[in-house]
Design a protein around this motif. Structure first.
Motif, PDB file in Angstrom:
ATOM      1  N   GLU A  82      10.949  11.012 -43.332  1.00  0.00           N
ATOM      2  CA  GLU A  82      10.236  11.971 -44.099  1.00  0.00           C
ATOM      3  C   GLU A  82       8.922  11.784 -44.237  1.00  0.00           C
ATOM      4  OE1 GLU A  82      12.584  11.731 -47.775  1.00  0.00           O
ATOM      5  OE2 GLU A  82      14.471  12.611 -46.518  1.00  0.00           O
ATOM      6  N   SER A  83       8.482  10.630 -44.308  1.00  0.00           N
ATOM      7  CA  SER A  83       6.977  10.526 -44.750  1.00  0.00           C
ATOM      8  C   SER A  83       6.416  10.369 -43.537  1.00  0.00           C
ATOM      9  CB  SER A  83       7.041   8.866 -45.263  1.00  0.00           C
ATOM     10  OG  SER A  83       7.439   8.046 -44.203  1.00  0.00           O
ATOM     11  N   GLY A  84       6.761  10.341 -42.402  1.00  0.00           N
ATOM     12  CA  GLY A  84       6.155  10.300 -40.878  1.00  0.00           C
ATOM     13  C   GLY A  84       5.452   8.998 -40.546  1.00  0.00           C
ATOM     14  N   LYS A  85       5.883   8.048 -41.334  1.00  0.00           N
ATOM     15  CA  LYS A  85       5.454   6.746 -41.270  1.00  0.00           C
ATOM     16  C   LYS A  85       6.433   6.000 -40.650  1.00  0.00           C
ATOM     17  CE  LYS A  85       2.025   6.958 -44.807  1.00  0.00           C
ATOM     18  NZ  LYS A  85       1.551   6.453 -46.104  1.00  0.00           N
ATOM     19  N   ALA A  86       5.886   4.800 -39.876  1.00  0.00           N
ATOM     20  CA  ALA A  86       6.967   3.951 -39.436  1.00  0.00           C
ATOM     21  C   ALA A  86       7.732   3.053 -40.374  1.00  0.00           C
ATOM     22  CB  ALA A  86       6.118   3.032 -38.310  1.00  0.00           C
ATOM     23  N   THR A  87       9.006   2.569 -40.049  1.00  0.00           N
ATOM     24  CA  THR A  87       9.520   2.058 -41.217  1.00  0.00           C
ATOM     25  C   THR A  87       8.871   0.572 -41.083  1.00  0.00           C
ATOM     26  OG1 THR A  87      11.670   3.099 -40.538  1.00  0.00           O
ATOM     27  CG2 THR A  87      11.693   0.763 -41.789  1.00  0.00           C
ATOM     28  N   PRO A  88       8.572  -0.149 -42.351  1.00  0.00           N
ATOM     29  CA  PRO A  88       7.886  -1.497 -42.367  1.00  0.00           C
ATOM     30  C   PRO A  88       8.900  -2.465 -41.555  1.00  0.00           C
ATOM     31  CG  PRO A  88       7.791  -0.537 -44.391  1.00  0.00           C
ATOM     32  CD  PRO A  88       8.760   0.581 -43.629  1.00  0.00           C
ATOM     33  N   PRO A 102      25.421   1.605 -42.942  1.00  0.00           N
ATOM     34  CA  PRO A 102      23.983   2.215 -42.665  1.00  0.00           C
ATOM     35  C   PRO A 102      23.621   3.419 -43.495  1.00  0.00           C
ATOM     36  CG  PRO A 102      25.055   1.304 -40.785  1.00  0.00           C
ATOM     37  CD  PRO A 102      26.122   1.458 -41.982  1.00  0.00           C
ATOM     38  N   PRO A 103      22.522   3.535 -44.149  1.00  0.00           N
ATOM     39  CA  PRO A 103      22.245   4.902 -44.760  1.00  0.00           C
ATOM     40  C   PRO A 103      21.915   5.817 -43.815  1.00  0.00           C
ATOM     41  CG  PRO A 103      20.358   3.121 -44.948  1.00  0.00           C
ATOM     42  CD  PRO A 103      21.582   2.811 -44.214  1.00  0.00           C
ATOM     43  N   ALA A 104      22.300   7.120 -44.250  1.00  0.00           N
ATOM     44  CA  ALA A 104      21.901   8.357 -43.285  1.00  0.00           C
ATOM     45  C   ALA A 104      20.460   8.483 -43.024  1.00  0.00           C
ATOM     46  CB  ALA A 104      22.675   9.556 -43.924  1.00  0.00           C
ATOM     47  N   HIS A 105      19.621   8.265 -44.146  1.00  0.00           N
ATOM     48  CA  HIS A 105      18.187   8.293 -43.867  1.00  0.00           C
ATOM     49  C   HIS A 105      17.416   7.386 -43.208  1.00  0.00           C
ATOM     50  CE1 HIS A 105      17.963   5.789 -47.384  1.00  0.00           C
ATOM     51  NE2 HIS A 105      17.020   5.185 -46.906  1.00  0.00           N
ATOM     52  N   GLY A 106      18.242   6.172 -42.918  1.00  0.00           N
ATOM     53  CA  GLY A 106      17.537   5.040 -41.996  1.00  0.00           C
ATOM     54  C   GLY A 106      17.336   3.765 -42.969  1.00  0.00           C
ATOM     55  N   PHE A 107      17.090   2.813 -42.573  1.00  0.00           N
ATOM     56  CA  PHE A 107      16.601   1.419 -43.356  1.00  0.00           C
ATOM     57  C   PHE A 107      15.176   1.698 -43.702  1.00  0.00           C
ATOM     58  CE2 PHE A 107      20.005  -0.418 -40.867  1.00  0.00           C
ATOM     59  CZ  PHE A 107      20.767  -0.797 -41.909  1.00  0.00           C
ATOM     60  N   ASP A 108      15.064   1.469 -45.130  1.00  0.00           N
ATOM     61  CA  ASP A 108      13.564   1.382 -45.624  1.00  0.00           C
ATOM     62  C   ASP A 108      12.788   0.027 -45.129  1.00  0.00           C
ATOM     63  OD1 ASP A 108      13.969   3.800 -47.438  1.00  0.00           O
ATOM     64  OD2 ASP A 108      15.583   2.838 -48.017  1.00  0.00           O
ATOM     65  N   PHE A 109      13.456  -0.875 -44.710  1.00  0.00           N
ATOM     66  CA  PHE A 109      12.651  -2.212 -44.240  1.00  0.00           C
ATOM     67  C   PHE A 109      13.612  -2.893 -43.362  1.00  0.00           C
ATOM     68  CE2 PHE A 109      11.516  -6.652 -45.734  1.00  0.00           C
ATOM     69  CZ  PHE A 109      10.588  -6.960 -44.822  1.00  0.00           C
ATOM     70  N   VAL A 110      13.048  -3.296 -42.066  1.00  0.00           N
ATOM     71  CA  VAL A 110      13.702  -4.197 -41.237  1.00  0.00           C
ATOM     72  C   VAL A 110      13.091  -5.568 -41.072  1.00  0.00           C
ATOM     73  CG1 VAL A 110      14.375  -4.379 -38.744  1.00  0.00           C
ATOM     74  CG2 VAL A 110      14.330  -2.042 -39.891  1.00  0.00           C
ATOM     75  N   LEU A 111      13.748  -6.661 -41.473  1.00  0.00           N
ATOM     76  CA  LEU A 111      13.362  -7.879 -41.186  1.00  0.00           C
ATOM     77  C   LEU A 111      14.037  -8.564 -40.293  1.00  0.00           C
ATOM     78  CD1 LEU A 111      11.489 -10.118 -42.614  1.00  0.00           C
ATOM     79  CD2 LEU A 111      13.374 -10.456 -44.312  1.00  0.00           C
ATOM     80  N   HIS A 112      13.243  -9.418 -39.162  1.00  0.00           N
ATOM     81  CA  HIS A 112      13.934 -10.270 -38.263  1.00  0.00           C
ATOM     82  C   HIS A 112      13.726 -11.661 -38.582  1.00  0.00           C
ATOM     83  CE1 HIS A 112      14.889  -6.548 -36.071  1.00  0.00           C
ATOM     84  NE2 HIS A 112      13.569  -6.160 -36.225  1.00  0.00           N
ATOM     85  N   VAL A 113      14.541 -12.552 -38.313  1.00  0.00           N
ATOM     86  CA  VAL A 113      14.359 -13.898 -38.678  1.00  0.00           C
ATOM     87  C   VAL A 113      14.975 -14.754 -37.559  1.00  0.00           C
ATOM     88  CG1 VAL A 113      14.572 -15.819 -40.227  1.00  0.00           C
ATOM     89  CG2 VAL A 113      14.825 -13.776 -41.065  1.00  0.00           C
ATOM     90  N   GLY A 114      13.922 -15.755 -36.861  1.00  0.00           N
ATOM     91  CA  GLY A 114      14.391 -16.489 -35.873  1.00  0.00           C
ATOM     92  C   GLY A 114      13.874 -17.936 -36.133  1.00  0.00           C
TER      93      GLY A 114
END
Length: 282
Positions: free
Chosen positions: A244-250, A101-113
């Motif tokens: 850093e951007s203040g925006k929620a991760t996609p 896991p990257p220290a800065h957090g994931f840039d995109f989180v995709l869930h599949v079901g």
């Protein structure tokens, strides 16, 4: 896959900073000894793609299987969006440097079901309450306390005998059946959350590249699929101020059909790769 760019002098330039993506699939439940979503997601673990723009930025993918239980979703999902992310260690599998896991957090989180037969579905919405079906372990979603839960007078009132009273008690119990969903810790979140991913643009891109077996959806079924969708959207929003951007991760949820109804596992995996590359290119 494009290689590193060259400078005007012919020197090879270093790759731009990589992007990191988490893709989750679900574990066994009901008649699925191996969940079709995990079959499609698992091959992506510890693989790399490139963005579609001129930078051809590297994308590193981490895949994770999530148990089909409300408890696991509630305990695991906040870690997906923390910085650094907190993930359970995969059993008996070494973790490479690129998949940590990257220290800065994931840039995109995709869930599949998995859903029913037919096309894949890009889910736009997650709902906060209404999760009334037991999970893979037979447990119900937590009940949300209401103002009436402390009404001891009504519960302890001296009963009057007779059929009418028994009917009244049954009706009262039915009307008082608990609301199940997101309670403690999620009080400040709205009843519905929507993905910030441009699903219309994504589906148009997929169609332009030859894949038409996917549709938009605003009803993810009020089961574990929608449960993790709402939870992840909420946790992305909660973590946004630390970005850093203040925006929620996609964050996005996709439903796939059972294997070969009509898509093969390989078909779904290939589409997931396209989705990751396109979203990361935005």
């Amino acid at each position: 896959m494009p290689g590193p760019e060259e400078s005007p002098a012919g020197d090879t330039l270093p790759d731009p900073a990589p992007l990191y993506v988490l893709v989750t699939g679900y574990g066994p439940f009901s008649t699925y000894e191996v969940n079709p979503s995990w079959l499609a997601v698992k091959p992506l673990h510890d693989t790399s793609l490139r963005t579609l723009d001129a930078s051809a930025r590297p994308i590193h993918i981490t895949a994770l299987e999530v148990p089909v239980t409300y408890t696991d979703v509630l305990s695991l999902t906040p870690g997906f969006h923390s910085r650094p992310p907190v993930l359970p260690a995969p059993p008996n599998e070494p973790t490479s440097a690129s998949s940590r896991p990257p220290a800065h957090g994931f840039d995109f989180v995709l869930h599949v079901g998995v859903a029913g037969s037919g096309p894949m579905r890009a889910e736009k919405r997650g709902r906060k309450v209404g999760y009334n079906s037991p999970d893979a372990e037979g447990r119900l979603c937590p009940a949300i306390p209401t103002d009436g839960d402390g009404d001891e007078g009504a519960r302890n009132a001296t009963p009057s005998p007779g059929v009418l009273h028994r009917f009244a008690r049954s009706l009262y119990a039915y009307l008082k059946s608990p609301t199940r969903g997101f309670g403690k810790g999620y009080e400040d979140f709205p009843e519905e959350l929507f993905t910030k991913v441009n699903t219309e643009g994504l589906l148009q891109y997929l169609k332009e590249t030859g894949f038409t077996q996917i549709v938009p959806s605003t009803d993810a079924g009020l089961y574990l699929c929608e449960f993790i969708n709402y939870c992840s959207l909420a946790e992305a929003k909660r973590a946004a101020p630390k970005n850093e951007s203040g925006k929620a991760t996609p964050t996005l949820f996709l439903h796939c059909p059972p294997v070969d109804q009509p898509l093969s596992t390989q078909d779904v995996t290939a589409v997931l790769q396209k989705v990751v590359s396109w979203v990361c290119s935005q």
